[in-house]
Design a protein around this motif. Structure first.
Motif, PDB file in Angstrom:
ATOM      1  N   CYS A 136       4.570   0.634   2.517  1.00  0.00           N
ATOM      2  CA  CYS A 136       3.631  -0.271   1.875  1.00  0.00           C
ATOM      3  C   CYS A 136       2.268   0.351   1.681  1.00  0.00           C
ATOM      4  O   CYS A 136       1.636   0.828   2.610  1.00  0.00           O
ATOM      5  CB  CYS A 136       3.486  -1.549   2.694  1.00  0.00           C
ATOM      6  SG  CYS A 136       4.987  -2.502   2.646  1.00  0.00           S
ATOM      7  N   GLY A 137       1.827   0.349   0.437  1.00  0.00           N
ATOM      8  CA  GLY A 137       0.460   0.733   0.178  1.00  0.00           C
ATOM      9  C   GLY A 137       0.175   2.218   0.225  1.00  0.00           C
ATOM     10  O   GLY A 137      -0.975   2.618   0.119  1.00  0.00           O
ATOM     11  N   LEU A 160      -1.681   0.487  -4.734  1.00  0.00           N
ATOM     12  CA  LEU A 160      -0.650  -0.453  -5.153  1.00  0.00           C
ATOM     13  C   LEU A 160      -0.321  -0.294  -6.625  1.00  0.00           C
ATOM     14  O   LEU A 160      -1.161   0.045  -7.438  1.00  0.00           O
ATOM     15  CB  LEU A 160      -1.126  -1.889  -4.891  1.00  0.00           C
ATOM     16  CG  LEU A 160      -1.430  -2.212  -3.434  1.00  0.00           C
ATOM     17  CD1 LEU A 160      -1.822  -3.678  -3.293  1.00  0.00           C
ATOM     18  CD2 LEU A 160      -0.238  -1.899  -2.558  1.00  0.00           C
ATOM     19  N   VAL A 161       0.948  -0.562  -6.930  1.00  0.00           N
ATOM     20  CA  VAL A 161       1.376  -0.564  -8.319  1.00  0.00           C
ATOM     21  C   VAL A 161       1.050  -1.935  -8.894  1.00  0.00           C
ATOM     22  O   VAL A 161       1.546  -2.946  -8.412  1.00  0.00           O
ATOM     23  CB  VAL A 161       2.892  -0.334  -8.411  1.00  0.00           C
ATOM     24  CG1 VAL A 161       3.366  -0.483  -9.849  1.00  0.00           C
ATOM     25  CG2 VAL A 161       3.255   1.030  -7.859  1.00  0.00           C
ATOM     26  N   THR A 162       0.189  -1.981  -9.883  1.00  0.00           N
ATOM     27  CA  THR A 162      -0.185  -3.282 -10.418  1.00  0.00           C
ATOM     28  C   THR A 162       0.507  -3.572 -11.740  1.00  0.00           C
ATOM     29  O   THR A 162       0.908  -4.677 -12.014  1.00  0.00           O
ATOM     30  CB  THR A 162      -1.704  -3.380 -10.618  1.00  0.00           C
ATOM     31  OG1 THR A 162      -2.121  -2.211 -11.303  1.00  0.00           O
ATOM     32  CG2 THR A 162      -2.409  -3.490  -9.291  1.00  0.00           C
ATOM     33  N   ASP A 210       5.841  -0.464  -4.827  1.00  0.00           N
ATOM     34  CA  ASP A 210       4.910   0.314  -3.999  1.00  0.00           C
ATOM     35  C   ASP A 210       5.635   1.380  -3.182  1.00  0.00           C
ATOM     36  O   ASP A 210       5.133   2.486  -2.988  1.00  0.00           O
ATOM     37  CB  ASP A 210       4.142  -0.621  -3.046  1.00  0.00           C
ATOM     38  CG  ASP A 210       3.118  -1.477  -3.787  1.00  0.00           C
ATOM     39  OD1 ASP A 210       2.714  -1.081  -4.900  1.00  0.00           O
ATOM     40  OD2 ASP A 210       2.747  -2.536  -3.267  1.00  0.00           O
ATOM     41  N   ASP A 240       3.325   4.405 -12.162  1.00  0.00           N
ATOM     42  CA  ASP A 240       3.488   2.953 -12.238  1.00  0.00           C
ATOM     43  C   ASP A 240       4.669   2.579 -13.128  1.00  0.00           C
ATOM     44  O   ASP A 240       5.418   1.648 -12.839  1.00  0.00           O
ATOM     45  CB  ASP A 240       2.211   2.298 -12.810  1.00  0.00           C
ATOM     46  CG  ASP A 240       1.049   2.359 -11.829  1.00  0.00           C
ATOM     47  OD1 ASP A 240       1.244   2.886 -10.721  1.00  0.00           O
ATOM     48  OD2 ASP A 240      -0.045   1.876 -12.170  1.00  0.00           O
ATOM     49  N   SER A 247       7.284  -6.250  -6.309  1.00  0.00           N
ATOM     50  CA  SER A 247       6.039  -5.479  -6.187  1.00  0.00           C
ATOM     51  C   SER A 247       6.065  -4.592  -4.940  1.00  0.00           C
ATOM     52  O   SER A 247       5.547  -3.473  -4.952  1.00  0.00           O
ATOM     53  CB  SER A 247       4.840  -6.426  -6.145  1.00  0.00           C
ATOM     54  OG  SER A 247       4.987  -7.338  -5.066  1.00  0.00           O
TER      55      SER A 247
END
Ligand code: HEC
Ligand code: HEC
Length: 212
Positions: free
Chosen positions: A17-18, A22-24, A77, A113, A73
């Motif tokens: 995580c992270g 982050l992939v937005t 990530d 991304d 999401s």
């Protein structure tokens, strides 16, 4: 599926995580093309028509995360983190060795991304079941292909720990058949994935195998 790689996956899921932002957003169509160009040589992923075997099958890697309710999401990530910081492991020809490590930064910038969004939208969406079709009627063969990644039976040589150790549990035939047919809270249902004859055969195997 090779247990060593599953462990790699588990570590990633816990630590991913992270990692590196982050992939937005991400363009999934562009991501699909990039995946086919840059990743498919090493990874299998049904949605990309990819069947590489040097790295883990990404449908298998993320089927479990999905079953466990990971959001898309979160998976994106994890994928982005893996692209930026792949692990470096022992390589070689031994059974427990990787053929090759994943090079870092195969794609960069917004392409990370794009690929992450594409993989997250698709990997494991078809569940464990379809990724390795098995046609055998032999209970042991079915067990190794469909169940061993989550369950330990020493005599079958499997070491999965997501579900109960079936050497210890020793389920009855009826309980095993019911569980395989309908699944559980975490375990997928195999009705429609395995034929009735296969379900009977694998249930017989888990309820009657000789302990090692
Ligand atoms: C040269 C081969 C190679 C290429 C090319 C490659 N990978 Fe990998 N990948 C691996 C190997 C080997 C592993 C397992 C070891 C590790 O986690 O670093 C892996 C692991 C992964 C994992 C973690 C899966 C798990 O179960 O732990 C993800 C996600 C992943 N790769 C995504 C990608 C994406 C996306 C691309 C394209 C941008 C890509 N890989 C390109 C070899 C490759
Ligand atoms: C994705 C992981 C996973 C796969 C694949 C899987 N199981 Fe399970 N299994 C579990 C988990 C987790 C439990 C306990 C919680 C639940 O029911 O979901 C379980 C429970 C069981 C039980 C115990 C039922 C009881 O009476 O308590 C049996 C028997 C069983 N599985 C057999 C199998 C067989 C046979 C296969 C292959 C056809 C299989 N499992 C595939 C995760 C899995």
């Amino acid at each position: 599926m090779r247990p060593a790689l599953l462990l790699v996956g588990a570590t990633l899921l816990l630590s991913g995580c992270g990692a590196g932002g982050l992939v937005t957003k991400g363009d999934k169509d562009a991501g699909k093309k990039l995946f086919q160009q840059k990743c498919s040589g090493c990874h299998a992923l049904a949605a990309a028509g990819a069947s590489g075997t040097i790295g883990p099958n990404l449908d298998d890697s993320f089927a479990e995360a999905r079953l466990e309710g990971y959001k898309e999401s979160a998976i994106a990530d994890i994928v982005a983190g893996q692209i930026r910081y792949p692990g470096q492991y022992a390589t070689g020809s031994g059974l427990d060795r990787l053929q090759s490590n994943m090079p870092p930064n195969i794609v960069r910038g917004h392409e990370v991304d794009d690929v992450a969004a594409f993989v997250a939208a698709n990997a494991g969406a078809q569940g464990f079941a379809e990724t390795t079709a098995v046609t055998s009627l032999d209970g042991l063969t079915i067990f190794k292909a469909k169940c061993g990644s989550c369950h330990t039976i020493a005599a079958a040589g499997t070491t999965g720990t997501t579900g109960p150790n079936l050497d210890q549990l020793r389920p009855s035939f009826a309980a095993a058949k019911k569980q395989v047919t309908n699944g559980g809270s975490v375990m997928p249902a195999f009705k429609g994935v395995l034929t009735n004859a296969q379900i009977v055969s694998v249930a017989k195997y888990v309820s009657s195998h000789q302990r090692k």
